[in-house]
Design an enzyme around this catalytic site. Structure first.
Site, mmCIF file in Angstrom:
data_model
loop_
_atom_site.group_PDB
_atom_site.id
_atom_site.type_symbol
_atom_site.label_atom_id
_atom_site.label_comp_id
_atom_site.label_asym_id
_atom_site.label_seq_id
_atom_site.Cartn_x
_atom_site.Cartn_y
_atom_site.Cartn_z
ATOM 1 N N PRO A 46 0.806 -1.222 0.000
ATOM 2 C CA PRO A 46 0.000 0.000 0.000
ATOM 3 C C PRO A 46 0.841 1.275 0.000
ATOM 4 O O PRO A 46 0.350 2.339 -0.338
ATOM 5 C CB PRO A 46 -0.829 -0.091 1.282
ATOM 6 C CG PRO A 46 -0.543 -1.386 1.917
ATOM 7 C CD PRO A 46 0.574 -2.051 1.181
ATOM 8 N N GLU A 93 -0.979 -7.569 8.297
ATOM 9 C CA GLU A 93 -0.740 -6.128 8.360
ATOM 10 C C GLU A 93 0.530 -5.731 7.641
ATOM 11 O O GLU A 93 1.041 -4.633 7.817
ATOM 12 C CB GLU A 93 -0.713 -5.657 9.811
ATOM 13 C CG GLU A 93 -2.078 -5.706 10.476
ATOM 14 C CD GLU A 93 -3.107 -4.777 9.825
ATOM 15 O OE1 GLU A 93 -2.887 -3.564 9.817
ATOM 16 O OE2 GLU A 93 -4.121 -5.286 9.327
ATOM 17 N N ARG A 104 -1.501 -7.062 -21.396
ATOM 18 C CA ARG A 104 -2.043 -6.468 -22.613
ATOM 19 C C ARG A 104 -0.963 -5.893 -23.527
ATOM 20 O O ARG A 104 -1.197 -5.677 -24.707
ATOM 21 C CB ARG A 104 -3.061 -5.379 -22.274
ATOM 22 C CG ARG A 104 -4.267 -5.927 -21.505
ATOM 23 C CD ARG A 104 -5.291 -4.887 -21.155
ATOM 24 N NE ARG A 104 -5.957 -4.338 -22.317
ATOM 25 C CZ ARG A 104 -5.647 -3.226 -22.941
ATOM 26 N NH1 ARG A 104 -4.676 -2.456 -22.475
ATOM 27 N NH2 ARG A 104 -6.288 -2.835 -24.001
ATOM 28 N N ASP A 136 -5.594 3.025 -26.542
ATOM 29 C CA ASP A 136 -6.253 3.013 -25.244
ATOM 30 C C ASP A 136 -6.295 4.366 -24.562
ATOM 31 O O ASP A 136 -5.386 5.166 -24.699
ATOM 32 C CB ASP A 136 -5.485 2.097 -24.268
ATOM 33 C CG ASP A 136 -6.062 0.717 -24.281
ATOM 34 O OD1 ASP A 136 -7.196 0.554 -24.743
ATOM 35 O OD2 ASP A 136 -5.367 -0.190 -23.811
HETATM 36 C C1 9D3 Z 1 -2.429 0.991 4.980
HETATM 37 C C2 9D3 Z 1 -2.904 -0.029 5.947
HETATM 38 N N1 9D3 Z 1 -1.813 -0.524 6.848
HETATM 39 C C3 9D3 Z 1 -1.882 0.320 8.059
HETATM 40 C C4 9D3 Z 1 -1.220 -0.212 9.235
HETATM 41 C C5 9D3 Z 1 -1.960 -1.950 7.154
HETATM 42 C C6 9D3 Z 1 -2.155 -2.813 5.982
HETATM 43 C C7 9D3 Z 1 -3.440 -3.182 5.593
HETATM 44 C C8 9D3 Z 1 -3.644 -4.013 4.504
HETATM 45 C C9 9D3 Z 1 -1.082 -3.262 5.233
HETATM 46 C C10 9D3 Z 1 -1.297 -4.092 4.145
HETATM 47 C C11 9D3 Z 1 -2.559 -4.453 3.784
HETATM 48 C C12 9D3 Z 1 -2.778 -5.330 2.614
HETATM 49 N N2 9D3 Z 1 -2.701 -4.580 1.329
HETATM 50 C C13 9D3 Z 1 -1.749 -4.821 0.443
HETATM 51 O O1 9D3 Z 1 -0.909 -5.675 0.684
HETATM 52 C C14 9D3 Z 1 -1.671 -4.052 -0.788
HETATM 53 C C15 9D3 Z 1 -2.462 -2.955 -1.276
HETATM 54 C C16 9D3 Z 1 -3.581 -2.265 -0.733
HETATM 55 O O2 9D3 Z 1 -4.100 -2.551 0.359
HETATM 56 N N3 9D3 Z 1 -4.103 -1.222 -1.460
HETATM 57 C C17 9D3 Z 1 -3.611 -0.851 -2.681
HETATM 58 N N4 9D3 Z 1 -2.561 -1.463 -3.218
HETATM 59 C C18 9D3 Z 1 -2.008 -2.505 -2.510
HETATM 60 S S1 9D3 Z 1 -0.692 -3.385 -3.036
HETATM 61 C C19 9D3 Z 1 -0.676 -4.350 -1.693
#
Ligand code: 9D3
Length: 222
Positions: free
Chosen positions: A87, A114, A151, A166
């Site tokens: 994330p 997490e 793609r 696209d």
């Molecule tokens: C931002 C949330 N984090 C705060 C402590 C904890 C957390 C929650 C969920 C860390 C990782 C996850 C799982 N998400 C992913 O692994 C992930 C992801 C996403 O949640 N949103 C957008 N892109 C991605 S790429 C991997």
């Protein structure tokens, strides 16, 4: 092009990879996928892959030693680009998808719980996110990345120019499309599309795409 998907939930990938265009591309030998269960690289008898975070807090953190072993063993066979789905990564863009399509082998690490131990970052080339919303793991983001990258592999998408034309590649939204019937519940297909005048059709589509982009996504016009 080959993808190694490092995950605790390989089953999540089976549906998407065994359906539609991705399946066809696999059958044609254009793409291949290896589902690698990170749990297979745990060393203790309980097959531990995660633990509680040092310092306390909610959730579980994936262990660096287990993830490293999984990456190392896969990478020794190839000279791979190693991506952690995360994330906090850079947001996936059309440009990035196109760039990744030039690689021979990608290793996509999907975290869960997490997240992963910070030290995993020493064994990856980059972190990629798919956007600012919280998911339960990196598996769906990995599938999104695969779909966007695939793609660009010649032969995966039928019409060669449909990739080039696209949205987001040329930074305009799509123009409206219509098919039969020519009239439905009083709504008619725009006359110009039935005219057979290819110049006029092209002009209309350009105008429509530009109008829609101005209205909805002025940010794309720069
Ligand atoms: C931002 C949330 N984090 C705060 C402590 C904890 C957390 C929650 C969920 C860390 C990782 C996850 C799982 N998400 C992913 O692994 C992930 C992801 C996403 O949640 N949103 C957008 N892109 C991605 S790429 C991997």
């Amino acid at each position: 092009m080959e993808f190694d998907l490092l995950t605790l939930f390989p089953e999540m990938f089976r549906g998407p990879l065994s359906t539609s265009l991705l399946k066809k591309a696999c059958d044609a030998g254009l793409l291949s996928f290896n589902l690698v269960n990170i749990r297979d690289f745990a060393t203790d008898k309980h097959k531990t892959v995660d633990d509680t975070p040092y310092g306390g807090g909610a959730g579980m953190v994936m262990r660096v030693d287990v993830v490293k072993r999984a990456v190392e063993i896969r990478n020794s066979k190839f000279d791979s680009r190693i991506i952690l789905m995360s994330p906090r990564g850079a947001k996936l863009t059309q440009k990035k998808a196109q760039e990744l399509a030039n690689e021979k082998h990608l290793i996509l690490i999907c975290g869960h719980y997490e997240g992963v131990d910070e030290r995993v970052l020493d064994y990856v080339d980059e972190e990629i996110s798919i956007g600012d919303y919280v998911l339960t793991g990196g598996e769906l983001p990995a599938m999104v990345l695969i779909d966007a990258v695939a793609r660009y592999i010649p032969g995966v998408v039928k019409e060669a120019d449909s990739v080039i034309n696209d949205s987001f590649s040329n930074s305009l939204l799509d123009y409206p499309s219509y098919t039969k019937p020519p009239e439905f519940e009083g709504k008619k297909v725009p006359e110009v599309l039935l005219s057979g005048n290819h110049k006029a059709i092209e002009k209309w589509r350009q105008e429509q795409a530009l109008k829609l982009t101005k209205e909805r996504r002025p940010d794309l016009l720069g």
